[in-house]
Structures are given as C-alpha cells and as structure tokens.
Design an enzyme around this catalytic site. Structure first.
Site: not given
Length: 305
Positions: A250-251
C-alpha cells in the site's frame, strides 16, 4: 522538496523458520533486517524510482541510530528528531506463518519533541509534497494529522494521507491531495461491505464531497480504483503475479502514484504507476525496484490498450 513522516519507525527483523514449534527453541532459515514504517517505505520506493525525499519523524537509542544509518546508506535523507529516552522499536515478522508479527511499542514522545517536528513541517510551502502515513503512537495526541494539515492549509503543499478511520476522516476538511483507503477501510467508514470495483465508486465520491481531492482505493486481488479530482474514474483488475510479501504494498502504491503525478500531471499515468508499484512490491521479497515497477507497468498498460 518531498517529505515523508514516520512517527514511530522500526527496525523490521524479518525471519523464516522451517517447521516452527511453539514452546521450543527454533532457528531461522533466513533473516533480513530493514528500516520499517509506512513513511520510510514511501521514501524507499521513491528513492528506488530516482526521486529524493527527506524522512521525518522520531528516532531513539541504538535502534534509531541503525535506522538512520541504513536509510542514509540507501540514499534517503535524514530529518529524524532524536529522542533522549528509550529506543526505536524492533518489529519481528515471521514469514513462515503468514501474517504473524510482534511489533514493539517505541519511545514516548514529549510535547517538546512534537513541537520540534511541527516546526520542521511549518517550513513547507508551495510546491512541496508531504506524505502522512500510518497510525499515531499512544504518546502523541490523536489529532496530530489534523493539526499538521490545519497548519499547512492554503500553502499549496500537496499532501498524501494513508490512514484509517478518524485519522483519515478528520483531515478531509483540509482537502488532502490524495487519500488511499482500501476497500475494507472504505466500507468500514460507511458501514457497508465493498467487494467489487464498481461498488467502491459512490463511496469514494462521498469522501470527495467531504473534502478529499483524489481517492485511490486499493483492493488487493480485485485491483484498484481512482476517483480523480477532474471527474475521471479509472479502474483496473489486479496485475498477474505471485504474492510474495504484502508488507509495504500500500505504501508503494501511494509512492508510485505521487511519483507518476509529479512526472506528468496525468491521472491515468499516475494511477497505473501506483498500481504497478504496489503490485511489484507485493510480488517481491523487498520493496519494488524501478525495473520491477516498469515490468508490471508494461503488463498493466498492455491490458488497458
């Protein structure tokens, strides 16, 4: 300049143990030690894409010194504030048992140290980019993100926020440039279950009505959706590949999206860069390299052409 904030960074000790047995001495079959934390992950992926950033937050003790040393060796600029007491946390991640982690607490952060970070951020101005990612440590006020965005409101700083629940909802009045809930987090906000890309669109638009400029919804194996500020809704199924490590995906998506946007100011390109970076990290032992991201990008865009 580009800045990332990691309030509670860590040294991630990632190990594999063949035939793990509870209550007995187990020996590792592989091990890695990496600087961790959502903002640090963003800085790492940006660096892999050739984009400089400065990592901000708090570090303490021998573990904090090692986090900084490893980041500087990787080429990430250090803006961390040293804390006198305690030590930065160590997070144990056991790869052989999927999802099994033991995360440390981290040092207590004082009001004076919080003010030092706010003073750093108060220097940001038009053209700067800021990533706010992850949870708030227990020793900090839970409106920290809100206070940061209130301070920077109206300055032309592009802010990407990757947070959940109240942390996310409380910043919407300050019009973050990008937010990235996943479909489960988005559903939790509105009390619904969202399983398809079509289902997330009206709820992403509701977050826009509440103040977000661009809403990027990650959906793991289902793909992703972007509800853009210019009215576009862009969607794609998940790229094909083998899930190796979901930590940091996600990052990576947030980093890839913002890297794409900074390069071309084109939402479609930024979206596919985000999806490619997130998927490439999920398909890799570590956070994605530029070459891995390019390979997935070629696959994603070939499907859409």
């Amino acid at each position: 300049m580009i800045y990332t904030v990691t309030f509670n960074p860590s040294l991630d000790y990632i190990v594999s143990v063949n035939d793990f047995k509870l209550g007995l001495t187990n020996r590792t079959s592989s091990e890695h030690l990496l600087p961790g934390g959502k903002g640090i992950n963003v800085s790492t992926v940006l660096m892999n894409l050739g984009i400089e950033s400065t990592a901000l937050g708090f570090i303490a003790g021998f573990t904090g010194a090692e986090i900084v040393r490893r980041l500087e060796d990787m080429g990430v600029k250090n803006g961390f504030i040293p804390i006198e007491d305690g030590f930065s946390r160590i997070n144990l991640k056991l790869k052989s048992i999927d999802g099994t982690e033991i995360n440390g607490q981290g040092p207590k952060i004082s009001d004076e140290e919080i003010k030092m970070l706010m003073d750093q951020l108060n220097k940001l101005d038009k053209g700067d980019v800021l990533f706010l990612s992850g949870s708030i440590p227990a020793s900090m006020p839970d409106d920290a993100y809100q206070k940061i965005m209130e301070m920077l409101d109206g300055r032309g700083v592009q802010i990407a926020v990757d947070a959940t629940k109240d942390l996310l909802m409380n910043v919407l009045p300050y019009h973050p440039f990008l937010i990235k809930p996943n479909n489960h987090e988005l559903g939790e906000i509105f009390g619904v279950k969202l399983e398809t890309r079509e289902e997330v669109v009206p709820y992403g638009k509701k977050l826009q009505e509440m103040g977000a400029q661009n809403v990027l919804v990650s959906m793991a194996g289902e793909g992703a959706v972007l509800i853009a500020s210019d009215g576009q809704v862009i969607s794609t199924p998940a790229p094909k590949g083998t899930l190796v490590n979901g930590v940091g995906a996600g990052d990576s998506m947030v980093a890839g999206f913002m890297a794409g946007w900074m390069e071309k100011q084109d939402y479609e390109y930024a979206f596919y860069m985000g999806v490619s970076a997130g998927s490439a990290s999920a398909f890799s032992e570590n956070l994605a390299t530029k070459e891995e991201i390019k390979a997935v990008y070629a696959q994603v865009t070939a499907v859409t052409e």
